[in-house]
Design an enzyme around this catalytic site. Structure first.
Site, PDB file in Angstrom:
ATOM      1  N   LEU A 120      20.744  -6.634  24.415  1.00  0.00           N
ATOM      2  CA  LEU A 120      20.688  -7.903  23.674  1.00  0.00           C
ATOM      3  C   LEU A 120      21.340  -8.125  22.477  1.00  0.00           C
ATOM      4  O   LEU A 120      22.471  -9.239  22.670  1.00  0.00           O
ATOM      5  CB  LEU A 120      19.163  -8.293  23.506  1.00  0.00           C
ATOM      6  CG  LEU A 120      18.713  -9.585  22.669  1.00  0.00           C
ATOM      7  CD1 LEU A 120      19.155 -10.692  23.659  1.00  0.00           C
ATOM      8  CD2 LEU A 120      17.384  -9.257  22.235  1.00  0.00           C
ATOM      9  N   ASP A 121      21.138  -7.548  21.582  1.00  0.00           N
ATOM     10  CA  ASP A 121      22.155  -7.848  20.254  1.00  0.00           C
ATOM     11  C   ASP A 121      22.284  -6.396  19.729  1.00  0.00           C
ATOM     12  O   ASP A 121      21.101  -5.931  18.953  1.00  0.00           O
ATOM     13  CB  ASP A 121      21.348  -8.891  19.205  1.00  0.00           C
ATOM     14  CG  ASP A 121      21.969  -9.030  17.817  1.00  0.00           C
ATOM     15  OD1 ASP A 121      23.102  -8.376  17.671  1.00  0.00           O
ATOM     16  OD2 ASP A 121      21.392  -9.432  17.147  1.00  0.00           O
ATOM     17  N   PRO A 122      23.046  -5.756  20.101  1.00  0.00           N
ATOM     18  CA  PRO A 122      24.456  -6.034  20.485  1.00  0.00           C
ATOM     19  C   PRO A 122      24.330  -6.034  22.156  1.00  0.00           C
ATOM     20  O   PRO A 122      23.680  -5.257  22.738  1.00  0.00           O
ATOM     21  CB  PRO A 122      25.214  -5.133  20.070  1.00  0.00           C
ATOM     22  CG  PRO A 122      24.665  -3.825  19.944  1.00  0.00           C
ATOM     23  CD  PRO A 122      23.287  -4.300  19.424  1.00  0.00           C
ATOM     24  N   ASP A 156      24.614 -11.129  23.154  1.00  0.00           N
ATOM     25  CA  ASP A 156      25.637 -11.834  22.145  1.00  0.00           C
ATOM     26  C   ASP A 156      26.967 -11.785  22.244  1.00  0.00           C
ATOM     27  O   ASP A 156      27.742 -12.735  21.918  1.00  0.00           O
ATOM     28  CB  ASP A 156      25.036 -11.436  20.881  1.00  0.00           C
ATOM     29  CG  ASP A 156      25.126  -9.980  20.325  1.00  0.00           C
ATOM     30  OD1 ASP A 156      25.384  -9.134  21.485  1.00  0.00           O
ATOM     31  OD2 ASP A 156      25.075  -9.632  19.206  1.00  0.00           O
TER      32      ASP A 156
END
Length: 382
Positions: A130-132, A135
């Site tokens: 997801l993050d990273p 994004d």
């Protein structure tokens, strides 16, 4: 670059914590064989039952020696373990010519092994969650769109904020959906970013928390670790001058005030005390089966050309968990699963890869994620 070892079709998924979700099920649909490694074989079997995957993946008790014994050339090892444990797994992968994937940032210990991995012909895939992860896909897509619209010199502002928060706010304005030690560790790490055209470093990121409106809702955001290297990673033109460039963390409105006692501990406590605090907070504010979490990822890019033309674009992912799966598990495991399937298809080169290396890959992977039901919106104004 060495020839890539052809994928064998076997996936070894290491760990079944809070971020393991429907992505594992998607792998069971596409891989020839999946093994889930957990603390004990019984715990692995229980995790598979919870995910509805009994009989579709093989439970295993995780020990590095046991994994090594079962690895064959072309297998894929997916690490859901804490980032400090990735390097040991990668070392085994290099020796056994197995590919490696994780959702974490590239650590120095992993980076040191990349030349050997490339020589061995294996893929080292990182930053694919997801993050990273998502994004990066959003940012690459926005930069590519802006480059098509704005030519010549320009200035820009890029912000990327992500957070996992309670769907129903509590007094603490937070519930832990991943390791509390990691949350506190990130807060104790200095943050570097660009603001008003100047490079800025803060030792205590929460001290520069500010309001941030997303789709009409006010959140609180603060910078996270080092944003500056991502200017190059996202392919922003050298002829464009950054006004603002910050990657950070998003929290519910009121979080700063609710966490005041935690911040006092972070300022005064040593590593032993902070570790104890992490355990206390995990026990007090867990995400339980009765709680639904919410993931918000907002990435925006605004560009102003020197001749007056403007372009603005933004992506928003706003997902609430349900009885079947948490939002965090869905948003981490699905892009990671997609990345592993590209390894299985022999689509990626040997050596270091991230979720989005190019605008073309970001478009392809975002389209695939949308097709699999991961909802997000894109807005463009020019």
């Amino acid at each position: 670059m060495s020839d890539v070892v052809r994928a064998s079709g076997t996936v070894h998924w290491i760990g079944a914590g809070l971020s393991t979700g429907s992505g594992l099920a998607l792998l069971c649909d596409s891989a020839e064989r999946v093994r889930l490694w957990h603390r004990t074989e019984e715990r692995a079997a229980q995790a598979l039952e919870h995910l509805g995957l009994t009989g579709r993946a093989e439970p295993r008790a995780f020990e590095l020696a046991a994994l090594t014994a079962e690895l064959a050339p072309g297998d894929v090892v997916v690490s859901m373990l804490p980032a400090p444990e990735h390097a040991a797994l990668l070392a085994v992968c290099v020796r056994r010519q197995a590919h490696f994937a994780c959702s974490s940032y590239v650590s120095d210990a992993v980076l040191e092994q990349v030349p050997a991995a490339e020589k061995a012909g294996i893929v080292v895939l990182t930053e694919a969650g997801l993050d990273p992860g998502i994004d990066h896909l959003f940012a690459h897509s926005l930069v590519a769109r802006a480059r098509e619209a704005i030519s010549g010199e320009a200035s820009y502002s890029l912000t990327s904020y992500c957070g996992g928060v309670p769907a129903v706010p509590n007094d603490f304005r937070y519930r832990f959906s991943w390791a509390p030690a990691g949350v506190l560790g990130a807060l104790r790490s200095p943050a570097r970013y660009l603001e008003d055209g100047e490079e800025t470093t803060v030792e205590r990121p929460w001290e520069v928390t500010r309001p941030h409106v997303v789709d009409g809702e006010t959140f609180e955001v603060y910078p996270n670790r080092d944003s500056v290297p991502f200017i190059e990673q996202y392919g922003l033109p050298e002829s464009w001058t950054p006004r603002t460039f910050v990657r950070g963390t998003l929290r519910l409105e009121g979080w700063l005030r609710a966490w005041d006692a935690v911040f006092e501990e972070l300022k005064a406590g040593d590593d032993t005390r902070i570790a104890a605090l992490a355990r206390e907070l995990a026990a007090t504010y867990p995400t339980t089966d009765a709680d639904h979490d919410r993931v918000v990822l907002a990435v925006s890019l605004d560009v102003r050309g020197d001749t007056g033309e403007t372009w603005s674009g933004s992506y928003l992912l706003d997902l609430v968990g349900d009885e079947e799966e948490s939002a965090m598990a869905r948003c981490v495991s699905r892009p990671l699963s997609l990345a592993v399937r590209h390894i299985l298809s022999d689509d990626l080169p040997s050596g270091l890869n991230r979720a989005a290396e190019t605008a073309e890959r970001s478009r392809e992977w975002l389209s695939e994620l949308a097709g699999e039901g991961l909802e997000f919106t894109l807005r463009v104004d020019q």
